[in-house]
Scaffold this motif. Structure first.
Motif, PDB file in Angstrom:
ATOM      1  N   UNK A 160      26.701  53.911 -11.740  1.00 34.03           N
ATOM      2  CA  UNK A 160      26.509  55.141 -12.505  1.00 34.03           C
ATOM      3  C   UNK A 160      26.858  54.939 -13.979  1.00 34.03           C
ATOM      4  N   UNK A 161      27.950  54.228 -14.256  1.00 31.84           N
ATOM      5  CA  UNK A 161      28.323  53.965 -15.647  1.00 31.84           C
ATOM      6  C   UNK A 161      27.225  53.179 -16.359  1.00 31.84           C
ATOM      7  N   UNK A 162      26.624  52.227 -15.654  1.00 30.03           N
ATOM      8  CA  UNK A 162      25.524  51.462 -16.249  1.00 30.03           C
ATOM      9  C   UNK A 162      24.402  52.391 -16.694  1.00 30.03           C
ATOM     10  N   UNK A 163      24.045  53.341 -15.821  1.00 28.88           N
ATOM     11  CA  UNK A 163      22.911  54.215 -16.137  1.00 28.88           C
ATOM     12  C   UNK A 163      23.228  55.170 -17.280  1.00 28.88           C
ATOM     13  N   UNK A 181      19.043  55.572  -7.164  1.00 28.12           N
ATOM     14  CA  UNK A 181      17.994  54.549  -7.283  1.00 28.12           C
ATOM     15  C   UNK A 181      16.909  54.942  -8.281  1.00 28.12           C
ATOM     16  N   UNK A 182      16.753  56.226  -8.547  1.00 22.68           N
ATOM     17  CA  UNK A 182      15.730  56.663  -9.495  1.00 22.68           C
ATOM     18  C   UNK A 182      16.029  56.183 -10.911  1.00 22.68           C
ATOM     19  N   UNK A 183      17.273  55.787 -11.155  1.00 21.13           N
ATOM     20  CA  UNK A 183      17.657  55.345 -12.496  1.00 21.13           C
ATOM     21  C   UNK A 183      17.625  53.823 -12.658  1.00 21.13           C
ATOM     22  N   UNK A 184      17.068  53.140 -11.667  1.00 23.50           N
ATOM     23  CA  UNK A 184      16.967  51.682 -11.756  1.00 23.50           C
ATOM     24  C   UNK A 184      16.173  51.253 -12.981  1.00 23.50           C
ATOM     25  N   UNK A 214      15.007  48.633  -5.734  1.00 25.68           N
ATOM     26  CA  UNK A 214      14.522  49.417  -6.873  1.00 25.68           C
ATOM     27  C   UNK A 214      14.611  48.618  -8.170  1.00 25.68           C
ATOM     28  N   UNK A 215      15.699  47.860  -8.339  1.00 27.92           N
ATOM     29  CA  UNK A 215      15.843  47.032  -9.541  1.00 27.92           C
ATOM     30  C   UNK A 215      14.764  45.954  -9.591  1.00 27.92           C
ATOM     31  N   UNK A 216      14.502  45.340  -8.457  1.00 28.00           N
ATOM     32  CA  UNK A 216      13.474  44.298  -8.410  1.00 28.00           C
ATOM     33  C   UNK A 216      12.087  44.882  -8.669  1.00 28.00           C
ATOM     34  N   UNK A 217      11.855  46.077  -8.173  1.00 31.27           N
ATOM     35  CA  UNK A 217      10.563  46.732  -8.392  1.00 31.27           C
ATOM     36  C   UNK A 217      10.316  46.974  -9.872  1.00 31.27           C
ATOM     37  N   UNK A 218      11.399  47.180 -10.624  1.00 35.34           N
ATOM     38  CA  UNK A 218      11.286  47.394 -12.073  1.00 35.34           C
ATOM     39  C   UNK A 218      11.215  46.087 -12.856  1.00 35.34           C
TER      40      UNK A 218
END
Length: 254
Positions: A160-163, A181-184, A214-218
């Protein structure tokens, strides 16, 4: 002068010695601003030299260490960073804030139906960010090497802090976490090494799998280590992963 400035001034005045042996381990203080307050500990680098730049690690504890004793969160800090060998190998500041008893690092109001986090950070998260900002502005911290890690509730906070401030952090180590995950899309470029036990009875392993996917998808390239047969308390296993802290301290923002 604001209260938190007084507290910090005391720390800076008392713990900026000329000789490294005079720097105590984990100074104790409280951040205070308005209605926000946050107990925290701060470890200075071994052989501290105020004319050098050092990385800083923000460490977020789990739910069991919430409160105001300013002691219990230290139990989860990796020994690999605090023992004499680790402090010699990885000279850094370590900030360990303590979340309030009735607060969390991040809230998911619709959980488990929704993983959407609140728009605004929690009071404890807001205070942790503020204290980190103060330290970065007043200590010789390398702004390109700000790291974050945490387990359980602290792992949730790590993502969360990252986002919330993706431009701040150079790398992250979230352990057995749940995340939005929507914030990946906001953080896929940040180096991440995540951990989870596949038999986790508190935070189901699917949540880490979802965020990694989700991160990999981005287009991100996160590292993910899953421990077969392991339940929730895997942080010591994660800390023992070969090369983990070499990897962490090698990361640097452009």
């Amino acid at each position: 002068m604001k209260k938190y400035q007084v507290v910090l001034a005391f720390i800076l005045a008392g713990y900026l010695p000329l000789r490294a042996q005079e720097v105590p381990s984990f100074t104790k203080a409280v951040y205070v601003s308005g209605t926000d307050s946050l107990p925290y500990r701060l470890l200075y680098p071994l052989h501290y030299d105020q004319h050098k730049k050092y990385p800083i690690v923000l460490f977020l504890h789990g739910a069991g260490q919430r409160g105001k004793d300013n002691e219990s969160p230290l139990a989860g800090v990796p020994q690999a960073l605090t023992d004499p060998i680790g402090r010699e190998k990885y000279p850094c500041f370590i900030l360990v804030p303590q979340c309030a008893k009735k607060d969390v690092w991040v809230k998911f109001p619709g959980f488990p139906e929704s993983l959407q986090a609140t728009d605004l950070p929690t009071p404890s998260a807001r205070a942790a960010f503020a204290q980190l900002d103060i330290l970065i502005s007043q200590l010789p911290i390398d702004k390109k090497r700000v790291y974050i890690m945490g387990y359980s509730m602290g792992g949730e906070g790590t993502f969360d802090f990252l986002t919330r401030q993706p431009e701040l952090f150079a790398a992250a180590i979230p352990i057995c976490s749940v995340s939005d995950t929507a914030k990946a899309r906001l953080i896929h470029k940040i180096p991440v090494w995540a951990f989870h036990g596949d038999q986790d009875e508190v935070n189901n392993v699917r949540y880490s799998r979802m965020m990694i996917g989700a991160l990999k998808k981005q287009g991100g390239k996160p590292i993910y280590t899953e421990f077969p047969g392991a339940k929730h308390n895997i942080w010591m296993q994660a800390y023992s992963q070969p090369g983990l802290f070499d990897w962490l301290f090698a990361q640097k923002r452009p």
